[in-house]
Design an enzyme around this catalytic site. Sequence first.
Site, PDB file in Angstrom:
ATOM      1  CG  HIS A  60     103.232  46.415  90.857  1.00 36.70           C
ATOM      2  ND1 HIS A  60     103.590  45.156  90.435  1.00 36.70           N
ATOM      3  CD2 HIS A  60     104.293  47.205  90.558  1.00 36.70           C
ATOM      4  CE1 HIS A  60     104.798  45.191  89.900  1.00 36.70           C
ATOM      5  NE2 HIS A  60     105.242  46.432  89.961  1.00 36.70           N
ATOM      6  CG  LEU A  63     105.790  55.236  96.350  1.00 38.90           C
ATOM      7  CD1 LEU A  63     105.502  55.308  97.849  1.00 38.90           C
ATOM      8  CD2 LEU A  63     104.849  56.157  95.590  1.00 38.90           C
ATOM      9  CG  ASN A  94     112.284  48.927  91.599  1.00 37.21           C
ATOM     10  OD1 ASN A  94     111.400  49.468  92.244  1.00 37.21           O
ATOM     11  ND2 ASN A  94     112.274  48.881  90.277  1.00 37.21           N
ATOM     12  CG  HIS A 232     103.904  43.320  85.979  1.00 37.19           C
ATOM     13  ND1 HIS A 232     104.589  42.167  85.687  1.00 37.19           N
ATOM     14  CD2 HIS A 232     104.767  44.097  86.683  1.00 37.19           C
ATOM     15  CE1 HIS A 232     105.807  42.255  86.183  1.00 37.19           C
ATOM     16  NE2 HIS A 232     105.935  43.409  86.796  1.00 37.19           N
ATOM     17  CG  ASP A 305     104.616  47.928  87.008  1.00 33.24           C
ATOM     18  OD1 ASP A 305     105.330  48.428  87.897  1.00 33.24           O
ATOM     19  OD2 ASP A 305     105.091  47.199  86.098  1.00 33.24           O
ATOM     20  N   GLY A 324     108.546  51.503  81.620  1.00 35.44           N
ATOM     21  CA  GLY A 324     107.561  51.867  82.647  1.00 35.44           C
ATOM     22  C   GLY A 324     106.733  53.080  82.297  1.00 35.44           C
TER      23      GLY A 324
HETATM   24  O1  DOR Z   1     107.966  48.803  83.312  1.00 40.06           O
HETATM   25  C1  DOR Z   1     108.492  48.556  84.383  1.00 40.06           C
HETATM   26  N1  DOR Z   1     108.998  49.548  85.170  1.00 40.06           N
HETATM   27  N2  DOR Z   1     108.594  47.300  84.763  1.00 40.06           N
HETATM   28  C2  DOR Z   1     109.286  46.941  85.829  1.00 40.06           C
HETATM   29  O2  DOR Z   1     109.353  45.771  86.095  1.00 40.06           O
HETATM   30  C3  DOR Z   1     110.009  47.929  86.645  1.00 40.06           C
HETATM   31  C4  DOR Z   1     109.401  49.254  86.511  1.00 40.06           C
HETATM   32  C5  DOR Z   1     110.298  50.344  87.019  1.00 40.06           C
HETATM   33  O3  DOR Z   1     110.811  50.219  88.135  1.00 40.06           O
HETATM   34  O4  DOR Z   1     110.426  51.365  86.319  1.00 40.06           O
HETATM   35 ZN    ZN Z   2     106.832  47.148  88.916  1.00 38.31          ZN
HETATM   36 ZN    ZN Z   3     107.656  44.225  87.531  1.00 41.29          ZN
END
Ligand code: DOR
Ligand code: ZN
Ligand code: ZN
Length: 451
Positions: A60, A63, A94, A232, A305, A324
């Site tokens: 997870h 990039l 994403n 997560h 993550d 994030g």
């Molecule tokens: O904290 C997060 N950041 N959770 C997510 O589900 C997406 C990720 C992000 O793409 O920054």
């Molecule tokens: Zn994620």
């Molecule tokens: Zn996520």
Amino acid sequence: MSIRIKNGHVIDPDTRKDGIYDILVEDGLIKTVAPSIETEADQTIDASGCYVMPGLIDLHVHLRDPGLTYKETVETGAAAAAHGGFTTIVAMPNTKPVIDDEHKVAFVHNKARGCTPIHVLQAGAVTRGQKGEELADIENMAKAGAPAISEDGKSVMNSALYRKAMRIAKECGIPVLAHCEDINLVEGGVVNADENMKKLGLKGISNAVEDVIVARDILLAKETGVKLHLCHCSTADSVKMVEEAKKEGIAVTAEVCPHHFTLSTDDIPGPDPNYKMNPPLRSRQDVEALRQGLKADIMDVISTDHAPHSAEEKSRPITEAPFGIVGLETSVALTITELVEPGILTPMQMAEKMSYNPAKVLGIDKGSLAEGKAADITIIDPEAEYVIDTSAFRSLGKNTPFHGKKVRGLVKATISDGQIAYLESADRRPYAVRPKADAKPLPKKQEEAQA
Ligand code: DOR
Ligand code: ZN
Ligand code: ZN
């Protein structure tokens, strides 16, 4: 090119080796694993006092390439991964545009081939543009080498559409990596819904936001028979549901991130966006349930993550800063400091959760130090003590709550397909490791060690 790794503590969940061995790597493969190898090699690495594990795999990672390369690129993310001990990473889709067809999958794979010896595997989105309206071209993405599909960043809220995607993923033989979050229950939440949130004057994200989708996704996996991997997990009820689902024989696996097993909402010092992630830091009871879930092998995988954002984005007020934190370069140290040192996980379990089990989730021939396998190998000094410093990161993202934290567990070398992707002794920016003679033992967490 040949490499001889001398005197390492080989920890291999596949062959169950757990002892001192030498390893000879030749032409990208593990040639020999034996108590002593005298054959000369082009390069010898002294691994005395170090763990030698199958190359770590992070299921997870974000990039940000294409489209958001001011946060991270394939090249900087892969360099961060190698620095953190990872030889394989799964990139979430994403990006901008969203990875929703085979050409975009191929774009990332081609880019990675040109800039890193480690394996970058690009997951495909579940729906076109992650809009939740129509399915992405799952079949062709799988054919192009996408190891999984995921809508990470959100959930597919339309259960009928998600069920259809699961059926296709099953046909293609790939798992679904599920971000569990009921968007209708979030209501502007920023941190965990509790007393600390009230003190900070912020809106909260309750456990149910995650739990109702975990329940739904497990039921859909039961019906479709797809391999479901829960991303997560942050709540005690997620752990309970995974345990129950496994008892029923449902094909479900689950991951926990280092920040969720290290920090609770009580550790948030103030409205600092480096403590803002999704799912959020939870209560101490949740943290304890995650730790016990990992110990009992209910929770299969440790993933990061890794979510890099720019300094500008993370300097906005906490309500506006993106969710994030980065994780590739702190995961090994946090796992050793928080779980292995206190006796919650054995080193073998660490190798299972950071390499062997992630390989099983993807169904790839990795996570093993058996002779004849591709030489993906990570060498870690579990006793090296140092202070996490974001200036040593290869990631463009410096957004972490762990800057300044004293830890143990330093990656000494990362070898991917027999090529050295990272070598600490040749590093331009090494951590100042405290000499072993003056290193004091970190306080042992007795209650947890005995639990
Ligand atoms: O904290 C997060 N950041 N959770 C997510 O589900 C997406 C990720 C992000 O793409 O920054
Ligand atoms: Zn994620
Ligand atoms: Zn996520």
